[in-house]
Scaffold this motif. Structure first.
Motif, mmCIF file in Angstrom:
data_model
loop_
_atom_site.group_PDB
_atom_site.id
_atom_site.type_symbol
_atom_site.label_atom_id
_atom_site.label_comp_id
_atom_site.label_asym_id
_atom_site.label_seq_id
_atom_site.Cartn_x
_atom_site.Cartn_y
_atom_site.Cartn_z
ATOM 1 N N LYS A 134 0.827 -1.215 0.000
ATOM 2 C CA LYS A 134 0.000 0.000 0.000
ATOM 3 C C LYS A 134 0.855 1.256 0.000
ATOM 4 N N THR A 135 2.161 1.090 -0.145
ATOM 5 C CA THR A 135 3.081 2.212 -0.105
ATOM 6 C C THR A 135 4.036 2.126 -1.286
ATOM 7 N N ASN A 136 4.759 3.223 -1.525
ATOM 8 C CA ASN A 136 5.787 3.200 -2.557
ATOM 9 C C ASN A 136 7.161 3.117 -1.898
ATOM 10 N N PRO A 137 8.242 2.898 -2.660
ATOM 11 C CA PRO A 137 9.565 2.735 -2.042
ATOM 12 C C PRO A 137 10.048 3.952 -1.276
ATOM 13 N N VAL A 138 9.598 5.151 -1.654
ATOM 14 C CA VAL A 138 9.967 6.346 -0.890
ATOM 15 C C VAL A 138 9.395 6.246 0.517
ATOM 16 N N HIS A 139 8.139 5.839 0.607
ATOM 17 C CA HIS A 139 7.523 5.620 1.922
ATOM 18 C C HIS A 139 8.337 4.633 2.750
ATOM 19 N N LEU A 140 8.709 3.523 2.139
ATOM 20 C CA LEU A 140 9.396 2.461 2.869
ATOM 21 C C LEU A 140 10.743 2.929 3.414
ATOM 22 N N ILE A 141 11.467 3.711 2.635
ATOM 23 C CA ILE A 141 12.763 4.215 3.101
ATOM 24 C C ILE A 141 12.575 5.171 4.270
ATOM 25 N N LEU A 142 11.592 6.057 4.174
ATOM 26 C CA LEU A 142 11.327 6.985 5.281
ATOM 27 C C LEU A 142 10.894 6.229 6.534
ATOM 28 N N ILE A 143 10.061 5.202 6.352
ATOM 29 C CA ILE A 143 9.647 4.383 7.494
ATOM 30 C C ILE A 143 10.861 3.755 8.162
ATOM 31 N N ALA A 144 11.762 3.187 7.361
ATOM 32 C CA ALA A 144 12.938 2.516 7.916
ATOM 33 C C ALA A 144 13.825 3.491 8.685
ATOM 34 N N LEU A 145 14.058 4.677 8.123
ATOM 35 C CA LEU A 145 14.922 5.654 8.794
ATOM 36 C C LEU A 145 14.327 6.097 10.127
ATOM 37 N N LEU A 146 13.030 6.391 10.134
ATOM 38 C CA LEU A 146 12.393 6.868 11.362
ATOM 39 C C LEU A 146 12.216 5.746 12.377
ATOM 40 N N GLU A 147 11.905 4.534 11.888
ATOM 41 C CA GLU A 147 11.702 3.423 12.820
ATOM 42 C C GLU A 147 13.007 3.004 13.480
ATOM 43 N N VAL A 148 14.085 2.946 12.712
ATOM 44 C CA VAL A 148 15.387 2.610 13.287
ATOM 45 C C VAL A 148 15.812 3.682 14.290
ATOM 46 N N SER A 149 15.541 4.934 13.981
ATOM 47 C CA SER A 149 15.859 6.018 14.925
ATOM 48 C C SER A 149 15.101 5.833 16.232
ATOM 49 N N GLY A 150 13.807 5.503 16.122
ATOM 50 C CA GLY A 150 13.011 5.284 17.328
ATOM 51 C C GLY A 150 13.473 4.078 18.114
ATOM 52 N N PHE A 151 13.852 3.007 17.414
ATOM 53 C CA PHE A 151 14.295 1.799 18.108
ATOM 54 C C PHE A 151 15.610 2.022 18.831
ATOM 55 N N VAL A 152 16.555 2.712 18.204
ATOM 56 C CA VAL A 152 17.828 3.017 18.862
ATOM 57 C C VAL A 152 17.594 3.923 20.063
ATOM 58 N N LEU A 153 16.687 4.880 19.913
ATOM 59 C CA LEU A 153 16.339 5.747 21.047
ATOM 60 C C LEU A 153 15.738 4.931 22.187
ATOM 61 N N ASN A 154 14.897 3.954 21.837
ATOM 62 C CA ASN A 154 14.298 3.102 22.864
ATOM 63 C C ASN A 154 15.368 2.303 23.612
ATOM 64 N N GLU A 155 16.336 1.748 22.869
ATOM 65 C CA GLU A 155 17.442 1.039 23.511
ATOM 66 C C GLU A 155 18.194 1.945 24.486
ATOM 67 N N TRP A 156 18.480 3.159 24.039
ATOM 68 C CA TRP A 156 19.227 4.101 24.878
ATOM 69 C C TRP A 156 18.455 4.440 26.144
ATOM 70 N N LEU A 157 17.145 4.652 26.016
ATOM 71 C CA LEU A 157 16.328 4.969 27.191
ATOM 72 C C LEU A 157 16.310 3.801 28.175
ATOM 73 N N LEU A 158 16.149 2.582 27.660
ATOM 74 C CA LEU A 158 16.096 1.416 28.540
ATOM 75 C C LEU A 158 17.423 1.208 29.268
ATOM 76 N N GLN A 159 18.524 1.394 28.564
ATOM 77 C CA GLN A 159 19.833 1.193 29.190
ATOM 78 C C GLN A 159 20.187 2.331 30.133
ATOM 79 N N THR A 160 19.736 3.543 29.835
ATOM 80 C CA THR A 160 20.075 4.697 30.661
ATOM 81 C C THR A 160 19.179 4.808 31.892
#
Length: 416
Positions: A134-160
């Protein structure tokens, strides 16, 4: 006259890809260096490279082929998976090394950092499964960049904030990815999608390719769960591998049984076998640090397969009608519910083994889940709002789930 497909991707996809890749090259040129030590944290190249390859196969081949089940979306399911994975991995390496850059001015990379980056990428690939087709490849790349950013932030919060062990934080990728994807597909809901899209279907040929992806994931999942386990404690990595294998074996058998039991015609459902048989690997991965006995892993695998298969059979359609979540790959049943089950199993086993600190650990464990879900839902909403902008040119309903909207097939070209 041939069907009119989506406009050229040249004005959107090409600038985005070139901007990102040139930017990554510049960052890597000034701030990234390859770890020069032959042995890092007791890990040698010869001992760790096979495990790195196992994770690499899972991310590229396993997830790639798993997304080929749609009858007219096979090229996009596998091709976009590779494109998104390599971009997200480059981005994850940078984000995971920010702390090292702050203190040392450089970000060292080695096989372990590559594996951690690919596991962050796996979380994004899970999320993309909810909106696939239901999306185009531009959508998918933006999703990946933002989702990875959120996941790394989540790791940092849990460890900190909670001093969560890095392995436990990373293995929450299934929960984070599933809830991120559900919130994303809720925000991007299309009116009228209660009825199946015209091309949202699968056949025996595409199902066979998708089963191949399941086989690769099933085979290499023990490496995925054990790759970051501390090998300095004798037997710990072996226990993780054995527990994962047993959980996967039990979940495969149980998924087959429940699939036949829940079928009106008493037959196996191919999608159940492709997705739900992996539920044991998901659940035991989240609870890995607490599982010490084979029967514990097998029980977790059994329960996860039951929950996943029943959820796949009945929950997907209810999520669509009740909450307007059109979950293409049913990531809630494949990753979300087994992930939550693994979290609960971790809590129960830990309390059973150590009654003196039960209440304190329970509160700590609940906070871990709340932070993860809250951040994943928040990042999913933010990403969905960004993607609703018409500038990204989302595909029309009649062009969803169709490779010809994005790929050039000369033998199918309409000659005038």
């Amino acid at each position: 006259m041939g069907p009119q497909y989506a406009p050229s991707l040249r004005s959107r996809l090409t600038p985005l890809l070139l901007f990102l890749q040139i930017g990554f090259i510049a960052i890597y040129a000034f701030y990234i260096e390859i770890e020069s030590n032959v042995k890092v944290d007791g890990i040698t190249f010869s001992s760790f490279y096979p495990e790195f390859q196992d994770v690499n196969v899972m991310v590229i081949v396993g997830f790639g082929f798993l997304g080929t089940f749609l009858v007219r979306y096979g090229f996009s399911g596998s091709g976009f998976n590779l494109l998104v994975a390599v971009i997200a991995t480059q981005w994850a390496i940078i984000l995971n090394g920010i702390e090292s850059w702050y203190h040392r001015g450089k970000i060292p990379i080695n096989l372990r950092s590559l594996v951690v980056a690919e596991m962050c990428t796996a979380s994004a690939l899970i999320s993309i499964g909810a909106v696939m087709g239901k999306t185009n490849p531009v959508h998918l790349i933006l999703i990946a960049l933002l989702e990875v950013s959120g996941f790394v932030l989540n790791e940092w919060l849990l460890q900190t904030l909670l001093k969560v062990q890095p392995l436990n934080g990373i293995m929450l990728l299934h929960i984070f990815g599933a809830f991120f994807g559900l919130m994303l597909t809720w925000v991007l809901h299309r009116k009228g999608s209660e009825q199946r899209f015209e091309k949202e279907k699968f056949d025996s040929k595409t199902g066979l390719f998708s089963t191949l992806g399941t086989v690769f994931l099933w085979m290499f999942w023990p490496s995925f769960n054990s790759v970051l386990v501390d090998n300095r404690t004798p037997g710990t990595k072996l226990a993780a591998i054995c527990s994962t294998y047993l959980a996967l074996a039990v979940s495969a058998v149980t998924a087959a049984a429940v699939s036949v039991l829940s079928s009106p015609k008493g037959k196996l459902h191919p999608i159940h076998m492709q997705s739900c048989m992996l539920a044991g690997g998901v659940a035991v991965g989240v609870s890995m640090s607490a599982v010490h006995q084979p029967w514990e892993a097998m029980t977790i695998g059994f329960t996860a397969a039951v929950v996943s298969t029943i959820g796949f059979r009945y929950l997907k359609i209810h999520m669509l009608f009740a909450f307007q979540c059109h979950d293409t790959c049913a990531i809630l049943s494949t990753h979300g519910l087994p992930g939550l089950l693994g979290w609960l199993a971790h809590l129960l086993i830990q309390i059973k083994d150590d009654h003196t600190t039960a209440i304190r650990f329970a509160v700590f464990h609940i906070y871990t889940l709340l932070i993860t879900i809250t951040l994943s839902l928040s990042m999913g909403i933010i990403t969905g709002v960004i993607l609703k902008w018409k500038f990204w040119r989302p595909p029309q309903d009649k062009k969803c789930f169709d490779d010809q909207a994005f790929w050039e097939f000369p033998h199918q070209a309409v000659r005038k």
